[in-house]
Design a protein around this motif. Structure first.
Motif, PDB file in Angstrom:
ATOM      1  N   VAL A   1       0.832  -1.202   0.000  1.00 18.34           N
ATOM      2  CA  VAL A   1       0.000   0.000   0.000  1.00 18.34           C
ATOM      3  C   VAL A   1       0.866   1.253   0.000  1.00 18.34           C
ATOM      4  N   ASP A   2       1.896   1.281   0.839  1.00 24.70           N
ATOM      5  CA  ASP A   2       2.759   2.463   0.921  1.00 24.70           C
ATOM      6  C   ASP A   2       3.495   2.717  -0.387  1.00 24.70           C
ATOM      7  N   ALA A   3       3.753   1.646  -1.124  1.00 26.19           N
ATOM      8  CA  ALA A   3       4.464   1.805  -2.405  1.00 26.19           C
ATOM      9  C   ALA A   3       3.524   2.184  -3.546  1.00 26.19           C
ATOM     10  N   HIS A   4       2.212   2.113  -3.309  1.00 24.77           N
ATOM     11  CA  HIS A   4       1.245   2.374  -4.384  1.00 24.77           C
ATOM     12  C   HIS A   4       0.125   3.298  -3.906  1.00 24.77           C
ATOM     13  N   LEU A   5       0.441   4.261  -3.061  1.00 24.90           N
ATOM     14  CA  LEU A   5      -0.591   5.129  -2.493  1.00 24.90           C
ATOM     15  C   LEU A   5      -1.458   5.833  -3.539  1.00 24.90           C
ATOM     16  N   PRO A   6      -0.905   6.282  -4.674  1.00 28.95           N
ATOM     17  CA  PRO A   6      -1.771   6.941  -5.671  1.00 28.95           C
ATOM     18  C   PRO A   6      -2.908   6.044  -6.156  1.00 28.95           C
ATOM     19  N   ASP A   7      -2.692   4.718  -6.155  1.00 27.82           N
ATOM     20  CA  ASP A   7      -3.748   3.803  -6.591  1.00 27.82           C
ATOM     21  C   ASP A   7      -4.934   3.817  -5.638  1.00 27.82           C
ATOM     22  N   PHE A   8      -4.690   4.263  -4.404  1.00 30.63           N
ATOM     23  CA  PHE A   8      -5.733   4.248  -3.369  1.00 30.63           C
ATOM     24  C   PHE A   8      -6.143   5.664  -2.983  1.00 30.63           C
ATOM     25  N   LEU A   9      -6.145   6.552  -3.966  1.00 31.73           N
ATOM     26  CA  LEU A   9      -6.539   7.955  -3.774  1.00 31.73           C
ATOM     27  C   LEU A   9      -5.702   8.626  -2.693  1.00 31.73           C
ATOM     28  N   GLY A  10      -4.451   8.158  -2.541  1.00 34.24           N
ATOM     29  CA  GLY A  10      -3.526   8.753  -1.590  1.00 34.24           C
ATOM     30  C   GLY A  10      -3.791   8.397  -0.139  1.00 34.24           C
ATOM     31  N   SER A  11      -4.638   7.404   0.114  1.00 36.65           N
ATOM     32  CA  SER A  11      -5.042   7.087   1.489  1.00 36.65           C
ATOM     33  C   SER A  11      -4.600   5.678   1.889  1.00 36.65           C
ATOM     34  N   ARG A  12      -3.884   5.572   3.020  1.00 35.10           N
ATOM     35  CA  ARG A  12      -3.493   4.252   3.533  1.00 35.10           C
ATOM     36  C   ARG A  12      -4.721   3.451   3.972  1.00 35.10           C
ATOM     37  N   THR A  13      -5.702   4.145   4.543  1.00 33.27           N
ATOM     38  CA  THR A  13      -6.924   3.439   4.952  1.00 33.27           C
ATOM     39  C   THR A  13      -7.640   2.863   3.739  1.00 33.27           C
ATOM     40  N   ASN A  14      -7.683   3.631   2.651  1.00 29.03           N
ATOM     41  CA  ASN A  14      -8.279   3.093   1.428  1.00 29.03           C
ATOM     42  C   ASN A  14      -7.544   1.840   0.975  1.00 29.03           C
ATOM     43  N   GLY A  15      -6.234   1.878   1.045  1.00 22.90           N
ATOM     44  CA  GLY A  15      -5.448   0.714   0.647  1.00 22.90           C
ATOM     45  C   GLY A  15      -5.758  -0.493   1.511  1.00 22.90           C
ATOM     46  N   ALA A  16      -5.949  -0.254   2.802  1.00 24.82           N
ATOM     47  CA  ALA A  16      -6.279  -1.349   3.717  1.00 24.82           C
ATOM     48  C   ALA A  16      -7.656  -1.928   3.399  1.00 24.82           C
ATOM     49  N   ILE A  17      -8.633  -1.045   3.114  1.00 23.73           N
ATOM     50  CA  ILE A  17      -9.978  -1.519   2.767  1.00 23.73           C
ATOM     51  C   ILE A  17      -9.934  -2.323   1.476  1.00 23.73           C
ATOM     52  N   ALA A  18      -9.199  -1.830   0.482  1.00 25.40           N
ATOM     53  CA  ALA A  18      -9.111  -2.539  -0.789  1.00 25.40           C
ATOM     54  C   ALA A  18      -8.558  -3.943  -0.587  1.00 25.40           C
ATOM     55  N   HIS A  19      -7.469  -4.052   0.160  1.00 27.98           N
ATOM     56  CA  HIS A  19      -6.886  -5.372   0.383  1.00 27.98           C
ATOM     57  C   HIS A  19      -7.850  -6.281   1.124  1.00 27.98           C
ATOM     58  N   PHE A  20      -8.501  -5.746   2.163  1.00 29.95           N
ATOM     59  CA  PHE A  20      -9.395  -6.583   2.950  1.00 29.95           C
ATOM     60  C   PHE A  20     -10.537  -7.135   2.103  1.00 29.95           C
ATOM     61  N   LEU A  21     -11.175  -6.284   1.304  1.00 30.39           N
ATOM     62  CA  LEU A  21     -12.328  -6.731   0.537  1.00 30.39           C
ATOM     63  C   LEU A  21     -11.945  -7.689  -0.587  1.00 30.39           C
TER      64      LEU A  21
END
Length: 358
Positions: free
Chosen positions: A314-334
């Motif tokens: 997630v930290d290496a691809h933050l732009p993919d998650f609208l710049g949000s670590r929480t978004n990255g976490a939600i994406a991975h979880f779902l």
């Protein structure tokens, strides 16, 4: 609580006479082969099937007055049929099975009228806990849990990786199910899994095929009127064509109104519920957009802290998650984490439960 474990052969607990093992019993009177203060064994002379009762037996009384703590049966070749332990039965209940050609119905009915822990074989079992709060584990194979009443007499809940079936009234109680693939009620049968897509490709997280995050099991459980006419495979199309417009939900946690209001770039477009769900499938889930109220206080920092492999990506691809670590976490979880049974929590510390009751 009694504990009943089946062997390697498929069991059918709706058959209270033999649990589906009729071919292993000839109808001839069994022959008692041993008798001691702790064990009574017998053999079916026609098939060679063996039976054993464990407990404490008073050999000085006519009915060996005692408590039977275990009862088991195996084929002539030694294959276990079942092993029933943690019993509190009398020898009078077990004796007819060991010495006469009668069936098991009296014993089975008596023992199943309480809380039971039942484990299926490696084959396709039909399990039935009957009265009491039971635990049913189907094990391998396509297993079915049976209930005597109609579907409307029970609630069906998604609990973690398993299910809970609770009688709204009566004696059947609340059952906890693991590795059970179907429910059979008096008026209908419901599948709890979606078949794998053609070609044997494993179904992705949440068993979605065709429409990714659509949950056909939830859709049909919460809309029982559709069951006679809408199949599991047809459920995604039904949702997109008519279900969304009728206010039906595609899974237990996507909320179209919340999703539209939460994300300003969607709020002004006037999208209908079906299109919003399609947007979430095609874009939103990959960007980690919160899909409903259950994710409003999703603790992304905790999820990433407990899953450093995910955090690194997630930290290496933050732009993919609208710049949000929480978004990255939600994406991975779902997409992955829920299927891997990774834990998720709200920022308050409370666990997020994606289960549901129908």
């Amino acid at each position: 609580m009694t504990r009943l474990v089946f062997g390697s052969l498929a069991a059918d607990m709706t058959d209270l006479q033999r649990f589906g093992f009729a071919s292993y019993f000839s109808g001839l009177s069994p022959v008692v082969t041993s008798l001691s203060t702790t064990l009574v064994t017998a053999r079916d002379p026609g098939t060679g099937t063996t039976m054993a009762a464990q407990g404490g037996f008073d050999l000085g009384t006519a009915n060996h007055a005692s408590v039977v703590t275990g009862f088991s049966a195996a084929t002539a070749a030694g294959q276990p049929l079942f092993n029933w332990t943690v019993l509190n039965a009398t020898y009078t209940m077990v004796q007819p099975i060991l010495t006469t050609p009668g069936n098991f119905q009296t014993l089975f009915t008596a023992l199943l009228n309480g809380a039971d822990d039942i484990t299926g074989s490696g084959a396709a079992d039909v399990l039935q806990g009957r009265e009491g709060n039971d635990s049913l584990n189907g094990g391998a194979g396509d297993d079915t849990a049976v209930y005597s009443g109609p579907r409307g007499s029970f609630t069906v809940s998604r609990v973690g990786a398993g299910w809970q079936v609770a009688a709204r009234s009566g004696a059947e109680g609340t059952d906890t199910l693991q590795s059970v693939e179907a429910l059979r009620f008096a008026d209908q049968q419901l599948s709890l899994v979606e078949p794998d897509p053609p070609g044997g490709t494993p179904a992705p997280a949440y068993r979605q095929s065709g429409s990714f995050l659509f949950d056909p099991v939830y859709y049909l459980l919460t809309n029982p009127g559709l069951v006679p006419t809408v199949s599991m495979a047809a459920a995604p199309r039904h949702y997109l064509d008519t279900g969304a417009a009728a206010g039906r939900a595609p899974n237990a946690w996507f909320d179209a109104d919340y999703y539209e209001a939460r994300w300003p770039d969607l709020a002004t477009l006037g999208l209908d519920d079906a299109t919003l769900f399609q947007h979430f499938n095609l874009y939103g889930v990959w960007e980690g957009r919160s899909p409903g109220p259950r994710f409003q206080r999703f603790d992304g920092d905790r999820y990433l802290g407990e899953n450093p492999d995910v955090a690194a990506y997630v930290d290496a691809h933050l732009p993919d998650f609208l710049g949000s670590r929480t978004n990255g976490a939600i994406a991975h979880f779902l997409i992955y984490g829920a299927d891997e049974q990774r834990a998720v929590f709200e920022t308050t510390g409370s666990p997020i439960d994606l289960g549901y009751i129908a």
